[in-house]
Design a protein around this motif. Sequence first.
Motif, PDB file in Angstrom:
ATOM      1  N   ILE A  65     -37.332  42.555 -19.257  1.00 14.57           N
ATOM      2  CA  ILE A  65     -37.729  41.220 -18.815  1.00 14.57           C
ATOM      3  C   ILE A  65     -37.651  41.151 -17.290  1.00 14.57           C
ATOM      4  N   GLN A  71     -45.567  38.992 -16.797  1.00 13.13           N
ATOM      5  CA  GLN A  71     -44.927  37.922 -17.548  1.00 13.13           C
ATOM      6  C   GLN A  71     -45.310  37.953 -19.031  1.00 13.13           C
ATOM      7  N   THR A  74     -42.648  39.171 -21.462  1.00  9.72           N
ATOM      8  CA  THR A  74     -41.648  38.179 -21.844  1.00  9.72           C
ATOM      9  C   THR A  74     -42.214  37.228 -22.894  1.00  9.72           C
ATOM     10  N   THR A 100     -33.236  43.820 -19.382  1.00 12.94           N
ATOM     11  CA  THR A 100     -33.875  43.267 -18.188  1.00 12.94           C
ATOM     12  C   THR A 100     -34.340  44.400 -17.284  1.00 12.94           C
ATOM     13  N   GLU A 116     -33.503  36.785 -14.777  1.00 14.11           N
ATOM     14  CA  GLU A 116     -33.982  37.611 -15.885  1.00 14.11           C
ATOM     15  C   GLU A 116     -33.052  37.492 -17.088  1.00 14.11           C
ATOM     16  N   GLU A 119     -33.506  34.128 -18.734  1.00 16.48           N
ATOM     17  CA  GLU A 119     -34.702  34.132 -19.570  1.00 16.48           C
ATOM     18  C   GLU A 119     -34.434  34.798 -20.915  1.00 16.48           C
ATOM     19  N   TYR A 120     -33.755  35.929 -20.877  1.00 20.12           N
ATOM     20  CA  TYR A 120     -33.412  36.650 -22.113  1.00 20.12           C
ATOM     21  C   TYR A 120     -32.566  35.774 -23.032  1.00 20.12           C
ATOM     22  N   LYS A 292     -41.723  47.372 -22.924  1.00 21.74           N
ATOM     23  CA  LYS A 292     -42.173  47.033 -21.576  1.00 21.74           C
ATOM     24  C   LYS A 292     -43.683  47.168 -21.399  1.00 21.74           C
TER      25      LYS A 292
END
Length: 668
Positions: A65, A71, A74, A100, A116, A119-120, A292
């Motif tokens: 992330i 983006q 994510t 991350t 990051e 966000e996770y 990723k």
Amino acid sequence: MRLSKSTVLLLVCMIVLSMFLANVANLLSTAQKYEPKYFNEKNKLTMTDKNEHLIWFLQISDIHISVFRDQLRTTEFKEFCEYIVKIFKPPVVLASGDLTDAKTHDGIGSNQIQNEWVEYKNILSSLNISQHTQWLDIRGNHDNFNVLNLESRENYFANFSIQGKANPRSYMYQLEKNGDVYSFIAVDACLQPGPRRPFNFVGMLDDVEITVINNIVKQIESSNSKYTIWFGHFPTSCILSQEPGGIRSLIGKHDHALAYLCGHLHTLGGAIPKMYTLQHAGFLELELGDWKDNRMFRLLAIDHGLLSFIDVKHRNWPVVLITNPKHALYIMPQKENLEVITESTHIRLLIFSLAEIDVVKVQINSEGWIECQHVEGPLYVAPWNPKKYNTGLHIINVYVSDGEGGRKIHSQPFSLDGTRLSFGLLPRLVLMTNASTFFKFMFWCMIIFAVAPLLMMKLIHYRDIKKGKVKKRNGNTGYIRSWFRKIWILSSVDRIFWPLVLYPIYLTVGPWSIGYIVEDRVGAIFAWGIYVDGVFLPGSFTYAYGFIQLLTFQFPVTCILAHAVDCRIRALIQKRKLSYVTKLTLHLPFLMVIILQLIMAYNFWLAYGTLAFIIGPLRTWSIIIAIGLWIMMLSLPEDCTWDAAKVWSYTFKHMEESTLTSCSNAFK
């Protein structure tokens, strides 16, 4: 019959090479004999059409992330948590590290970025992931960039992950289903302290962590657990350990260990999309492609003691996993009772899709298609007679269609007599060898390659000059002989020879850089390890870094200088100026090497800061050394040519008689 020295040398080399190849072949061998006597008859399970002795779970790895790039990864990770987890309904999801990205905006520097991690955490908490599955996450090397220790404020894993607060490093989770106990062991091999990239590529298990893992294994052995899945971020080849045999020994000595699941290598940029192997200890090692860039996840199932899996591309529906008969390549003779397959009554499949499943059919070899019956959840079965397929390899095909028009044909080989397929050579090389040993070997080979020819030419030259054995050699013909002459001549010019020899020797013993290695702690980087905050991290990727430096700097600079010195000596003897074309062929390659080195030095400055850049013999000082040697070559005086001309004949049609006379008098 007398043998010449060259013949004896050739025989010795052949023997050494054959021994080396035999050891490599033995190391990479995955052949294992099935021994039914090792399995307890009382515990043998009969596989029928019942929904029992069955569990499935998911793995995702290398999510990365990032707040700076892509983006969509994510957004789609949120889709994975919201839709895929709810469709598969796994009791466990393994998130095996690099949660991350931890890279700075320029993509070179590395640091833990709180946004990051936020966000996770927000994705998992907003979707109430813990109500749908047991989310088992663990750190990867990116989650450990620039983290001094577990108590560091940079260790965001402790506060923003699911497991971090209760299980900061290695831990175990057990679940029970219909009387069967399944164990999951998470192995945290992150370095402590955790340097910034690139020196955080290889993990390590210290004595403390090995003790923790051994205690976990003892707990499992004292319980009623039948099956154990190990997982971590680093492949076993990328984990240093003082334990004899390393992590593979830790896993292998546990009887119920079926597999070690990992990520980290990202399928080597797509070069090895199926990075799997069977380790000598009997368990499978399965590296999973990254989320990723490739959006991969893995579905695994343990059905009556047999482990099956399939790697799935995100949004590729339907998903089909055949659990019986098991894929012939992934059979584990030391861990699985294959009589479960030969005595089974039904073919068993797990089918998942966004829409309702309409048709599921199976076909063996070129026989007719058989309709499968839905049992419960994702389980579909079809009756079969395994005795018809007792020998050799066979192919089972599955056809699936769903209510939204999705179709999938999935095939896999199977064998009931132990006939095996072979894992690819590259996956075995990557997963069964030792990355640190390989890096070290490549580094020392390059050191020898950089120093030995120069030293050898120096010794031969000394013998010829000092012992009066001068024999005029003509090196003007033949490509190999021409370069032989150039290296010899370079070795005769002391002011250039000694820096070229001493620099790579220095890289084996002296510090490469001194700077802020982790957070605000000053440390030193050596070939053989990193010393920071009172802790020594053994060398591993440092050797790979040194190899790259020697390959991109030492070797080309030596070749360029050898050619340049040769041209300079020719010009001095001929009393002529070099042409513009010759000057271009000399300066352009050197300029390209310096530019490449400047880029690498700049990247190192971005990674480790100004202090490491200034006190940086590996990167920064090498540029100064190279430019200094180049200036000395351009101003090389005539007396430096005498030793070379004593040995090598420079034949030129237009050489002036006075030049030949002066050189001849000087040599007397």
